[in-house]
Design a protein around this motif. Structure first.
Motif, PDB file in Angstrom:
ATOM      1  N   ASN A 108      52.465  45.602  43.770  1.00 19.40           N
ATOM      2  CA  ASN A 108      51.930  46.943  43.958  1.00 19.40           C
ATOM      3  C   ASN A 108      51.476  47.126  45.403  1.00 19.40           C
ATOM      4  OD1 ASN A 108      52.235  47.938  41.330  1.00 19.40           O
ATOM      5  ND2 ASN A 108      50.443  46.788  40.662  1.00 19.40           N
ATOM      6  N   GLY A 109      51.749  48.286  45.949  1.00 20.68           N
ATOM      7  CA  GLY A 109      51.312  48.622  47.295  1.00 20.68           C
ATOM      8  C   GLY A 109      52.177  48.076  48.414  1.00 20.68           C
ATOM      9  N   MET A 136      56.912  52.685  47.270  1.00 17.97           N
ATOM     10  CA  MET A 136      55.832  51.732  47.131  1.00 17.97           C
ATOM     11  C   MET A 136      55.347  51.778  45.692  1.00 17.97           C
ATOM     12  SD  MET A 136      52.205  51.549  49.190  1.00 17.97           S
ATOM     13  CE  MET A 136      52.984  52.247  50.600  1.00 17.97           C
ATOM     14  N   PHE A 138      52.890  51.462  42.667  1.00 16.99           N
ATOM     15  CA  PHE A 138      51.451  51.656  42.738  1.00 16.99           C
ATOM     16  C   PHE A 138      50.777  51.059  41.518  1.00 16.99           C
ATOM     17  CE2 PHE A 138      53.282  55.344  40.728  1.00 16.99           C
ATOM     18  CZ  PHE A 138      52.458  55.588  39.650  1.00 16.99           C
ATOM     19  N   SER A 139      49.535  50.759  41.689  1.00 16.15           N
ATOM     20  CA  SER A 139      48.733  50.167  40.628  1.00 16.15           C
ATOM     21  C   SER A 139      48.128  51.269  39.774  1.00 16.15           C
ATOM     22  CB  SER A 139      47.621  49.334  41.265  1.00 16.15           C
ATOM     23  OG  SER A 139      46.656  49.007  40.300  1.00 16.15           O
ATOM     24  N   ASN A 142      44.783  52.644  40.969  1.00 19.53           N
ATOM     25  CA  ASN A 142      44.640  53.555  42.098  1.00 19.53           C
ATOM     26  C   ASN A 142      45.845  54.485  42.145  1.00 19.53           C
ATOM     27  OD1 ASN A 142      44.103  54.873  44.408  1.00 19.53           O
ATOM     28  ND2 ASN A 142      44.185  53.109  45.761  1.00 19.53           N
ATOM     29  N   THR A 145      47.596  56.103  45.388  1.00 30.00           N
ATOM     30  CA  THR A 145      48.597  55.493  46.268  1.00 30.00           C
ATOM     31  C   THR A 145      49.977  56.067  46.007  1.00 30.00           C
ATOM     32  OG1 THR A 145      48.924  53.662  44.734  1.00 30.00           O
ATOM     33  CG2 THR A 145      47.372  53.309  46.547  1.00 30.00           C
ATOM     34  N   LYS A 146      50.156  56.743  44.879  1.00 29.91           N
ATOM     35  CA  LYS A 146      51.456  57.376  44.599  1.00 29.91           C
ATOM     36  C   LYS A 146      51.786  58.384  45.697  1.00 29.91           C
ATOM     37  CE  LYS A 146      54.023  59.524  40.858  1.00 29.91           C
ATOM     38  NZ  LYS A 146      53.981  59.987  39.472  1.00 29.91           N
ATOM     39  N   GLN A 148      51.309  57.996  48.702  1.00 36.50           N
ATOM     40  CA  GLN A 148      51.615  57.293  49.937  1.00 36.50           C
ATOM     41  C   GLN A 148      53.052  56.771  49.975  1.00 36.50           C
ATOM     42  OE1 GLN A 148      48.696  54.235  50.422  1.00 36.50           O
ATOM     43  NE2 GLN A 148      46.991  55.661  50.249  1.00 36.50           N
ATOM     44  N   TRP A 149      53.887  57.158  49.018  1.00 33.64           N
ATOM     45  CA  TRP A 149      55.280  56.724  49.046  1.00 33.64           C
ATOM     46  C   TRP A 149      55.889  57.097  50.378  1.00 33.64           C
ATOM     47  CZ3 TRP A 149      57.406  59.071  43.899  1.00 33.64           C
ATOM     48  CH2 TRP A 149      56.839  58.398  42.826  1.00 33.64           C
TER      49      TRP A 149
END
Length: 160
Positions: A108-109, A136, A138-139, A142, A145-146, A148-149
């Motif tokens: 993840n990440g 990326m 994601f967990s 969090n 973070t989706k 932040q792809w």
């Protein structure tokens, strides 16, 4: 001098060809054989419009097959670098005859890049897909973070 095209030949096979002259109705003697080996089947066209999406340690990839090409299967490669070359520095995630594939158990990440190679029945392969997208995973802890792809374009080298 005249040229003739011979149709219906098989790929990667050797043929003996003989010729003779013709003048009016008079035929000359046959020449000695000329051995010609046909080339392998042409490489399949590369897949296009790859699309990638990510979810909890899984990346889903889909693409469009190129019409008119006989593809036996696709090889799906991934790497953490956008400049990797399938077959030498990329990780072979697997093969499929479909135009979708899922890569599991990713960190993840950590962004990954994916490239797809079409392979014909005789083993001839295409160049890698033109566009290399990254995603990326994601967990579930969090979900922000989706957002932040990363999606990027890259020119791909011909596989080794």
């Amino acid at each position: 001098m005249s040229t003739r095209i011979i149709y219906g030949l098989y790929p990667n096979k050797t043929y003996a060809v003989k010729v003779r002259a013709k003048s009016g109705t008079v035929l000359g003697p046959w020449s000695g054989p000329l051995f010609i080996t046909t080339s392998q089947s042409p490489a399949p066209a590369k897949p296009y419009t790859p699309y990638i999406s990510a979810d909890r340690s899984i990346v889903n990839v889909s693409w469009t097959a190129n019409d008119g090409n006989v593809v036996d299967y696709y090889e799906v490669y991934w790497h953490t670098s956008s400049t990797f070359t399938p077959g030498s520095s990329g990780v072979l995630a697997g093969t499929t005859s479909a135009t979708t594939f899922s890569i599991f158990n990713l960190a993840n990440g950590v962004p990954i890049w994916v490239k797809i190679v079409a392979v014909s029945k005789d083993g001839t392969s295409s160049v890698a897909s033109d566009v290399s997208n990254s995603a990326m995973p994601f967990s579930s802890d969090n979900l922000n973070t989706k957002a932040q792809w990363m999606f990027t374009n890259a020119i791909i080298d011909i596989p080794g």
